[in-house]
Structure formats: C-alpha cells, structure tokens
Design an enzyme around this catalytic site. Structure first.
Site, mmCIF file in Angstrom:
data_model
loop_
_atom_site.group_PDB
_atom_site.id
_atom_site.type_symbol
_atom_site.label_atom_id
_atom_site.label_comp_id
_atom_site.label_asym_id
_atom_site.label_seq_id
_atom_site.Cartn_x
_atom_site.Cartn_y
_atom_site.Cartn_z
ATOM 1 N N LYS A 81 0.989 -1.103 -0.123
ATOM 2 C CA LYS A 81 0.016 0.068 0.065
ATOM 3 C C LYS A 81 0.961 1.238 0.125
ATOM 4 O O LYS A 81 1.712 1.234 0.794
ATOM 5 C CB LYS A 81 -1.184 -0.140 1.404
ATOM 6 C CG LYS A 81 -2.052 1.058 1.324
ATOM 7 C CD LYS A 81 -2.838 0.664 2.434
ATOM 8 C CE LYS A 81 -4.034 1.936 2.509
ATOM 9 N NZ LYS A 81 -4.927 1.588 3.504
ATOM 10 N N SER A 156 -9.746 1.586 2.309
ATOM 11 C CA SER A 156 -8.728 2.318 1.395
ATOM 12 C C SER A 156 -7.768 1.525 0.802
ATOM 13 O O SER A 156 -7.312 1.905 -0.157
ATOM 14 C CB SER A 156 -8.244 3.241 2.162
ATOM 15 O OG SER A 156 -7.484 2.971 3.277
ATOM 16 N N SER A 180 -10.076 -0.786 6.618
ATOM 17 C CA SER A 180 -9.500 -0.648 5.414
ATOM 18 C C SER A 180 -8.710 -1.657 4.730
ATOM 19 O O SER A 180 -8.294 -1.921 3.460
ATOM 20 C CB SER A 180 -8.510 0.764 5.133
ATOM 21 O OG SER A 180 -9.400 1.749 5.140
HETATM 22 N N1 GLN Z 1 -13.409 4.023 5.623
HETATM 23 C C1 GLN Z 1 -12.722 4.269 6.998
HETATM 24 C C2 GLN Z 1 -12.623 5.785 6.665
HETATM 25 O O1 GLN Z 1 -12.760 6.300 5.745
HETATM 26 C C3 GLN Z 1 -11.585 3.648 7.233
HETATM 27 C C4 GLN Z 1 -10.524 3.577 6.657
HETATM 28 C C5 GLN Z 1 -9.326 3.036 7.064
HETATM 29 O O2 GLN Z 1 -9.335 1.907 7.621
HETATM 30 N N2 GLN Z 1 -8.288 3.508 6.761
HETATM 31 O O3 GLN Z 1 -12.003 6.501 7.701
#
Ligand code: GLN
Length: 490
Positions: A81, A156, A180
């Site tokens: 990532k 994400s 994410s």
């Molecule tokens: N979708 C969640 C957010 O937007 C979690 C994101 C994540 O785990 N990095 O904060």
C-alpha cells in the site's frame, strides 16, 4: 492445507524457489506479465517497482545457487500500500501533497519482507491518506474491482485487494484504521486480516489515526495471509505501541478446527443496513462453523451500535493533528506565496483532496475549545463502552461473527457524492479498531449479484491463531461446496 485452485500459493512459490526448482526471476516476470495485461483496466498500482523487483529476484536466485536460504517468502512478489515508506521510492498516500517526496527509510514491515526473501513489486493505490471505502478518493484516479470493472474494489486498501484478486501479486500489505484491509478484501473476494493493535510495527506507516491504525496482510487464502502475518509481526523498538509478545505461530495450527469453540453472531451487526443476501451468507457461515463442531449462538454487544459515530469523531480528530505536518516546508508539495502562513494555506488548499479537507475540519472542530467535551470527550467514553462490551462478550465466547461489509461491491460513483453513506460501509469493521482487537474477513460465497461476500470473524486481543483457525474452517467449507458442485456438473 488446500487452496483456491486459480492461485499458486505464496508458500508453494517460496518452497520451489528455496529448493532451486523455480527461479525467482521467472516468478517476477510471470507476475509482471499478468500486470501488463490487466493493469490498464484495474489500476491497482500508483507505481511499479519492476526494475528493483528484477534485481532483487536475481539476488535471490544467486543466493539459492550459493546454497543459502533466502527465507520463508523467497521470491514471492508482494504489493505494498502506498502509505508504507520505501526508501528512495515515491510514497504518495495517493495525495498531491506528497508529490516529489522520497522517504529516507523503509517501514519496518518492508525491511522484514526483504529479510524473508519477498520481493516488493509495486506501490498500490488507496483513498487519499487512507480516508475512504472505495479508493475513489485517490488523487490518481480510482481502482476498479477485478471481478467487475464497473464496481469499486472497496477501500482504502483497494489497490492492494485488487492486486491480489487480479493475480498481480500473491500477497499484499494494507493498513486498517476502520476497516481498510477487511472491507476491500471482502469486496474483492480475498482474505484480509487486521491484527491486534501493536502486533505489527507501524514504523514507516504514514499516520492517519494513530490510536487505530494497524498494518496487515491481504492474500488469496487464509494460509498465505497467516504466513505473511508471521513474517511482519513481532516487537519493534522503533514503534513504541508495538507489543512485546513474540511473533505468533499461525500457520502450524491452521488445520486444528473449531471443535468446542464458542462463537457469537453479533445481533447489532446483522440488522438494519445489512443487505439480505449478505446476511444470508453470514448465517450460512454460522451453520458451517456449527457443522464443524463450534457452539454458535446469537449474542448482543450493545455499544457497537455507537461505534461508527465515535469513530467519525476520534479518527478525524487524530487525523487533523497528524496531517498538520504537511505544511509545504517539510514534505513534498510547496505552493509559493508571499508569507509563510499564506504559503501553508496555498499548499494545503492545492495538495489535499475534498475528503481529507472534510476530515481535517471535522477533527479540528471536535477538538476545539468548547466542543472538546461534547464531541471528542464523549466519543472516547463510547470507545470505553465498546471495549467493555467486547470484553463482556468474550467471557462467553471465543470468537464473534458478523458481515465484513453491509453490501457487496457497489458501482463506481454510487456513493462518491454522499460521504455519510460511504462511512456506513465500515459499520461492521470499525468496532475492532476502537477496541484494538484483531479481525479477519474471509470470502464466503457470493451475493445475489454474483459478487464476493466476506464474513468477518472477530477475536479478543492477541487471539489471531484461534481466529484464523475458524477462518480456515470457512474456507474449507467453501472449497467442499465448490468441489461438490464440480462433481454434480456432468
Ligand atoms: N473507511 C474508513 C474511513 O474512511 C476506514 C479507513 C481506514 O481503515 N483507513 O475512515
């Protein structure tokens, strides 16, 4: 351990490279060829590190020829990532604000992968600074779901999940602040693990919300996810939140089954908002675990109903503080202006996308004098209740079960204009981050639209081994069904 037949497991690749039966160079070329074919459609990567990967593979092959053992992931390509620091290789967080910045060091997980013989093949796309659930918030354009290019891969860590699902890399690392790793794993039909807070060093992970962030594996199978987690886990003096426990032994016990384990299906995560086809798959997973000898019951973990609201105060509050460092002086982009203060504003205005700005504003508001107690303080109290209710549930249960995501992969654009509906994608995954507990998403069949459904197994802190055993039982149940179907078809 059996495996989904379309993928060559990482463990098998590593074994054959270590024995000198396959060249790491060949493994890398094969994956680069798959990437060349489908990457234009999927857009999983922000950057390929193909030249470095080829060089690393040659080195592995030379070491094998010299009688050395390059390690448990010898020659296995891994996608990273793009919020994990890689020395001298652009690390963007899918944000304009890091344009031109080169990290001066490797994240600890990247170092550990190298020591295990793995080969970093590229940096994967994400929602900007990991804020989002669809990878549409990337400054470099969205990633597409390999199962249906008109759908999102989740987020994400959408690029990492898509890279694994498309066969671009047998393994990937993601980060999980509120879901994410698990939500994109569910939407792309792969396994994704959020380890216990502190299990994996976050040294070199660009911070989003420091009390919630954790790095973890994505892989086609439970065994490969377990293997990757074994490699990257363990204490790191460079991360003060890293737990002192030795790295867990996960792969060895994966086939031990769930006989006698008590599993609770979380009522609060099965109700409103969860699509009926997803709920049916979780019920089927509960039956599969019961069929394998677990005692499965419905249970209530009451405070989870407030998890999402607490998260959307705590995570933005921490983000507003963490992202203050992007000031046009220390990293990446600078938009010049007459004074330092106007330069700061011009840089941040040009460098951050709309969702990041929204989070910074939400977080700054929640922390500001006069509102702190009502918002941030209250959210912290809810967080304590979530921790308490989980602890109470784990007095009666070894593991908990829920959907990972309330729906299968949604069409690109469907939620982009409505942040609240996007936030709801993580209603089932957020509680584990608030509690610091581990959770895994494991593919368990498909929804009415034929797209993958993931079910989530939650466990108390440091119980990854038990959690992954249960995930392996579900994976086996799916393989049994697939084999039965294949036999029934003439
Ligand atoms: N979708 C969640 C957010 O937007 C979690 C994101 C994540 O785990 N990095 O904060």
């Amino acid at each position: 351990m059996r495996h989904a037949s379309t993928y060559l497991p990482a463990a098998e690749i590593a074994d054959s490279v270590r024995r000198g039966e396959r060249a790491a160079v060949e493994v890398v070329e094969e994956h680069l060829a798959t990437i060349a074919e489908r990457e234009p459609e999927v857009h999983a990567f922000n950057a390929l590190t193909d030249a470095q990967a080829r060089m690393a593979a040659e080195l592995i092959d030379r070491r094998v020829a010299a009688g050395e053992d390059p390690g448990p992931l010898a020659g296995v390509p891994v996608a990273l990532k793009d919020n994990l620091c890689t020395a001298g290789v652009p690390t963007t967080c899918s944000s304009r604000i890091l344009e031109g910045w080169l990290p001066p060091y490797d994240a600890t997980v990247v170092t550990r992968l190298g020591l295990a013989g793995a080969i970093a093949i590229g940096k994967t796309n994400l929602d900007e600074f990991a804020m989002g659930s669809s990878t549409e918030n990337s400054a470099f354009g969205p990633t597409h779901n390999p199962h249906d290019a008109s759908r999102v891969p989740g987020g994400s860590s959408g690029g990492s999940a898509a890279a694994v699902a498309a066969g671009f890399a047998p393994l990937a690392l993601g980060s999980d602040t509120g879901g994410s790793i698990r939500q994109p794993a569910a939407l792309c039909g792969v396994v994704g693990v959020k380890p216990t807070y502190g299990r994996v060093s976050r040294y070199g992970l660009i911070a989003f919300a420091s009390s919630l962030d954790q790095i973890g594996p994505l892989a086609p199978t439970v065994a490969d996810a377990a293997l990757l987690l074994e490699v990257v886990a363990g204490h790191d003096p460079l991360d003060s939140t890293s737990v002192p426990e030795p790295p867990p032994s996960l792969v060895a016990g994966l086939d031990d089954g769930v006989e006698g384990l008590r599993v609770g299906v979380v009522a609060e995560l099965m109700g409103q908002g969860v699509a009926p086809d997803v709920r049916r798959r979780v019920e089927a997973a509960a039956e599969a675990l019961a069929g394998a000898g677990a005692k499965v019951e419905e249970t209530s973990v009451a405070a989870l109903a407030y998890g999402l609201s607490a998260y959307y105060l705590i995570a933005p509050a921490e983000a507003s503080s963490n992202l203050a460092r992007y000031d046009g002086v220390r990293y990446g982009l600078r938009v010049d202006a007459p004074t330092t203060a106007t330069m700061n504003v011009a840089t941040r205005t040009a460098g951050f996308g709309p969702e990041v700005k929204r989070r910074i504003m939400l977080g700054t508001y929640a922390l500001s004098a006069g509102y702190y107690d009502a918002y941030y303080g209250k959210a912290q109290k809810v967080r304590t209740l979530v921790i308490r209710d989980f602890a109470a549930a784990y007095e009666s249960f070894d593991l908990l079960l829920s959907p990972t995501s309330p729906t299968t992969a949604f069409p690109l654009g469907a939620k982009a204009a409505d942040p609240l509906s996007m936030y709801l994608s993580d209603v089932c995954t957020i509680p584990s981050n608030l509690a610091g507990d581990p959770a895994v998403s494991v593919p368990f069949g498909t929804g009415d639209d034929g797209l993958p459904v993931g079910v989530q197994i939650l466990a108390p802190a440091l119980a990854e081994a038990t959690m992954l055993r249960a995930a392996a039982v579900l994976e086996d149940a799916m393989l049994d069904q697939a084999m039965a179907r294949a036999e029934a078809t003439p």
